[in-house]
Write an enzyme that holds these catalytic residues in place. Sequence first.
Site, PDB file in Angstrom:
ATOM      1  N   LEU A 126       0.398   3.599  -2.127  1.00 46.96           N
ATOM      2  CA  LEU A 126       0.758   3.388  -3.532  1.00 46.96           C
ATOM      3  C   LEU A 126       1.264   4.661  -4.192  1.00 46.96           C
ATOM      4  O   LEU A 126       0.789   5.759  -3.921  1.00 46.96           O
ATOM      5  CB  LEU A 126      -0.449   2.846  -4.301  1.00 46.96           C
ATOM      6  CG  LEU A 126      -0.987   1.514  -3.788  1.00 46.96           C
ATOM      7  CD1 LEU A 126      -2.152   1.042  -4.657  1.00 46.96           C
ATOM      8  CD2 LEU A 126       0.096   0.443  -3.735  1.00 46.96           C
ATOM      9  N   HIS A 127       2.262   4.480  -5.070  1.00 42.57           N
ATOM     10  CA  HIS A 127       2.835   5.577  -5.849  1.00 42.57           C
ATOM     11  C   HIS A 127       2.943   5.127  -7.304  1.00 42.57           C
ATOM     12  O   HIS A 127       2.539   4.003  -7.646  1.00 42.57           O
ATOM     13  CB  HIS A 127       4.181   6.001  -5.253  1.00 42.57           C
ATOM     14  CG  HIS A 127       5.133   4.864  -5.022  1.00 42.57           C
ATOM     15  ND1 HIS A 127       5.637   4.089  -6.048  1.00 42.57           N
ATOM     16  CD2 HIS A 127       5.649   4.336  -3.866  1.00 42.57           C
ATOM     17  CE1 HIS A 127       6.440   3.172  -5.547  1.00 42.57           C
ATOM     18  NE2 HIS A 127       6.460   3.274  -4.221  1.00 42.57           N
TER      19      HIS A 127
ATOM     20  N   GLY B 295       0.808  -1.218   0.000  1.00 37.33           N
ATOM     21  CA  GLY B 295       0.000   0.000   0.000  1.00 37.33           C
ATOM     22  C   GLY B 295       0.839   1.265   0.000  1.00 37.33           C
ATOM     23  O   GLY B 295       2.023   1.229  -0.318  1.00 37.33           O
TER      24      GLY B 295
ATOM     25  N   GLY C 235       5.332   4.069  -8.994  1.00 42.47           N
ATOM     26  CA  GLY C 235       6.075   2.823  -9.188  1.00 42.47           C
ATOM     27  C   GLY C 235       5.150   1.618  -9.118  1.00 42.47           C
ATOM     28  O   GLY C 235       5.151   0.751  -9.999  1.00 42.47           O
ATOM     29  N   HIS C 236       4.335   1.578  -8.063  1.00 46.62           N
ATOM     30  CA  HIS C 236       3.365   0.477  -7.947  1.00 46.62           C
ATOM     31  C   HIS C 236       2.425   0.452  -9.166  1.00 46.62           C
ATOM     32  O   HIS C 236       2.119  -0.609  -9.715  1.00 46.62           O
ATOM     33  CB  HIS C 236       2.490   0.654  -6.704  1.00 46.62           C
ATOM     34  CG  HIS C 236       3.214   0.597  -5.394  1.00 46.62           C
ATOM     35  ND1 HIS C 236       3.321   1.686  -4.560  1.00 46.62           N
ATOM     36  CD2 HIS C 236       3.839  -0.421  -4.754  1.00 46.62           C
ATOM     37  CE1 HIS C 236       3.978   1.338  -3.471  1.00 46.62           C
ATOM     38  NE2 HIS C 236       4.313   0.071  -3.553  1.00 46.62           N
TER      39      HIS C 236
ATOM     40  N   SER D 155       9.393   5.368  -3.369  1.00 48.56           N
ATOM     41  CA  SER D 155       9.231   4.411  -2.284  1.00 48.56           C
ATOM     42  C   SER D 155       8.217   4.964  -1.298  1.00 48.56           C
ATOM     43  O   SER D 155       8.195   6.173  -1.046  1.00 48.56           O
ATOM     44  CB  SER D 155      10.572   4.208  -1.561  1.00 48.56           C
ATOM     45  OG  SER D 155      10.362   3.559  -0.319  1.00 48.56           O
ATOM     46  N   SER D 156       7.401   4.066  -0.744  1.00 55.30           N
ATOM     47  CA  SER D 156       6.457   4.517   0.284  1.00 55.30           C
ATOM     48  C   SER D 156       7.217   5.133   1.453  1.00 55.30           C
ATOM     49  O   SER D 156       6.710   6.021   2.140  1.00 55.30           O
ATOM     50  CB  SER D 156       5.615   3.340   0.767  1.00 55.30           C
ATOM     51  OG  SER D 156       4.997   2.703  -0.336  1.00 55.30           O
ATOM     52  N   ARG D 157       8.433   4.662   1.698  1.00 54.05           N
ATOM     53  CA  ARG D 157       9.217   5.167   2.827  1.00 54.05           C
ATOM     54  C   ARG D 157       9.769   6.572   2.576  1.00 54.05           C
ATOM     55  O   ARG D 157      10.258   7.207   3.512  1.00 54.05           O
ATOM     56  CB  ARG D 157      10.343   4.195   3.185  1.00 54.05           C
ATOM     57  CG  ARG D 157       9.837   2.890   3.796  1.00 54.05           C
ATOM     58  CD  ARG D 157      10.946   2.041   4.393  1.00 54.05           C
ATOM     59  NE  ARG D 157      10.419   0.948   5.202  1.00 54.05           N
ATOM     60  CZ  ARG D 157      10.225  -0.302   4.764  1.00 54.05           C
ATOM     61  NH1 ARG D 157      10.517  -0.628   3.510  1.00 54.05           N
ATOM     62  NH2 ARG D 157       9.730  -1.231   5.574  1.00 54.05           N
TER      63      ARG D 157
ATOM     64  N   LYS E  77      13.365  -2.270  -7.849  1.00 53.04           N
ATOM     65  CA  LYS E  77      13.766  -1.466  -6.683  1.00 53.04           C
ATOM     66  C   LYS E  77      14.164  -2.381  -5.526  1.00 53.04           C
ATOM     67  O   LYS E  77      15.124  -2.123  -4.816  1.00 53.04           O
ATOM     68  CB  LYS E  77      12.589  -0.566  -6.269  1.00 53.04           C
ATOM     69  CG  LYS E  77      12.990   0.800  -5.822  1.00 53.04           C
ATOM     70  CD  LYS E  77      13.305   0.890  -4.355  1.00 53.04           C
ATOM     71  CE  LYS E  77      12.049   0.847  -3.520  1.00 53.04           C
ATOM     72  NZ  LYS E  77      12.403   0.745  -2.091  1.00 53.04           N
TER      73      LYS E  77
HETATM   74  P1  AMP Z   1       6.046  -2.400  -1.576  1.00 53.00           P
HETATM   75  O1  AMP Z   1       4.667  -1.853  -1.461  1.00 53.00           O
HETATM   76  O2  AMP Z   1       7.116  -1.428  -1.217  1.00 53.00           O
HETATM   77  O3  AMP Z   1       6.190  -3.747  -0.924  1.00 53.00           O
HETATM   78  O4  AMP Z   1       6.272  -2.665  -3.125  1.00 53.00           O
HETATM   79  C1  AMP Z   1       5.380  -3.460  -3.860  1.00 53.00           C
HETATM   80  C2  AMP Z   1       5.982  -3.750  -5.207  1.00 53.00           C
HETATM   81  O5  AMP Z   1       6.223  -2.530  -5.906  1.00 53.00           O
HETATM   82  C3  AMP Z   1       7.344  -4.451  -5.102  1.00 53.00           C
HETATM   83  O6  AMP Z   1       7.444  -5.420  -6.142  1.00 53.00           O
HETATM   84  C4  AMP Z   1       8.311  -3.321  -5.313  1.00 53.00           C
HETATM   85  O7  AMP Z   1       9.561  -3.734  -5.831  1.00 53.00           O
HETATM   86  C5  AMP Z   1       7.562  -2.476  -6.319  1.00 53.00           C
HETATM   87  N1  AMP Z   1       8.066  -1.110  -6.288  1.00 53.00           N
HETATM   88  C6  AMP Z   1       8.256  -0.319  -5.206  1.00 53.00           C
HETATM   89  N2  AMP Z   1       8.798   0.860  -5.561  1.00 53.00           N
HETATM   90  C7  AMP Z   1       8.966   0.814  -6.910  1.00 53.00           C
HETATM   91  C8  AMP Z   1       9.487   1.718  -7.882  1.00 53.00           C
HETATM   92  N3  AMP Z   1       9.945   2.915  -7.544  1.00 53.00           N
HETATM   93  N4  AMP Z   1       9.505   1.328  -9.173  1.00 53.00           N
HETATM   94  C9  AMP Z   1       9.030   0.102  -9.534  1.00 53.00           C
HETATM   95  N5  AMP Z   1       8.522  -0.793  -8.676  1.00 53.00           N
HETATM   96  C10 AMP Z   1       8.489  -0.448  -7.377  1.00 53.00           C
END
Ligand code: AMP
Length: 285
Positions: free
Chosen positions: A29-30, A27, A32-33, A181-183, A145
Amino acid sequence: MDVLRTVAEARAWRAKAGTVGLVPTMGALHTGHLSLVKRALRENEAVAASIFVNPLQFAPREDFARYPRREADDLAALQGAGAAAAFVPSVEEMYPAGEDTRVTPGAIAGPLEGKARPGHFTGVATVVAKLFAIIRPDRAYFGQKDFQQLRVIQRIVRDLRLGVRVVPCETVRTRDGLALSSRNDYLSAADRTRATALSAGLFAARLRFSAGERHADALLSAARAPLERAGIVPEYLALSDPLTLAELEGEVTRAVISVAARVGTARLIDNVLLGMKLGELEELG
Ligand code: AMP
């Protein structure tokens, strides 16, 4: 878009869905997601995204409690992107009392994030195996990432014969290079600027590599310089074999260079590939 909160609802949805692409997320979400969702939409009849902040992949002193949660915004973003379903289970739904089986990845989970965050990849592998068992997707989409995570999942899918096609997707960045990144939510304005040193270092190493530099120490020095200028001491900065994640020294022909660092209160990671493309991973195993 269907919002599925239980395993039973998810299974009933899946039974009617045709070919399914799954995008697992935590979640907040940005773009990238959403790039993963868009790729999945091109390759499947229906796309499901999961939103689950997985307690099992956080160590006790990590950021599980403060990890950003904004379900309403996330559901709107997924619907806008064209997802057919969002699977949003509770912790109790994913880990009912007594369900204590864990999936432990092998050597690939040892270095880098595995070393910095003991138990992290067991948490990741367990939740992804459960998500695959619940949704039974044809394809699942993961971002570069989190490169080691992508490799861990490729390995568990191969070793456990899970029969899911893992699709690696390139990292989406802001104009100044920072990996989304969500962070990044944790960064102050000043730290947000300093954080660009991570990608600046990786890009500097990649430029040296393109210019013919092959020596690990020289490539790592190029990546370290912007970090030093920003006053960032990395938790690790390493050149690794992109298939096994084993650390490389001396002359390198193909590598992933990855960095983890604390910037303010955020712990950030990033990586770039040297001498290979993301799409080659699948054929190389
Ligand atoms: P997370 O919500 O951080 O667990 O990420 C969920 C999915 O989105 C994972 O497969 C991450 O590698 C991918 N993800 C996160 N940030 C990016 C980004 N900047 N570009 C592409 N994929 C991303």
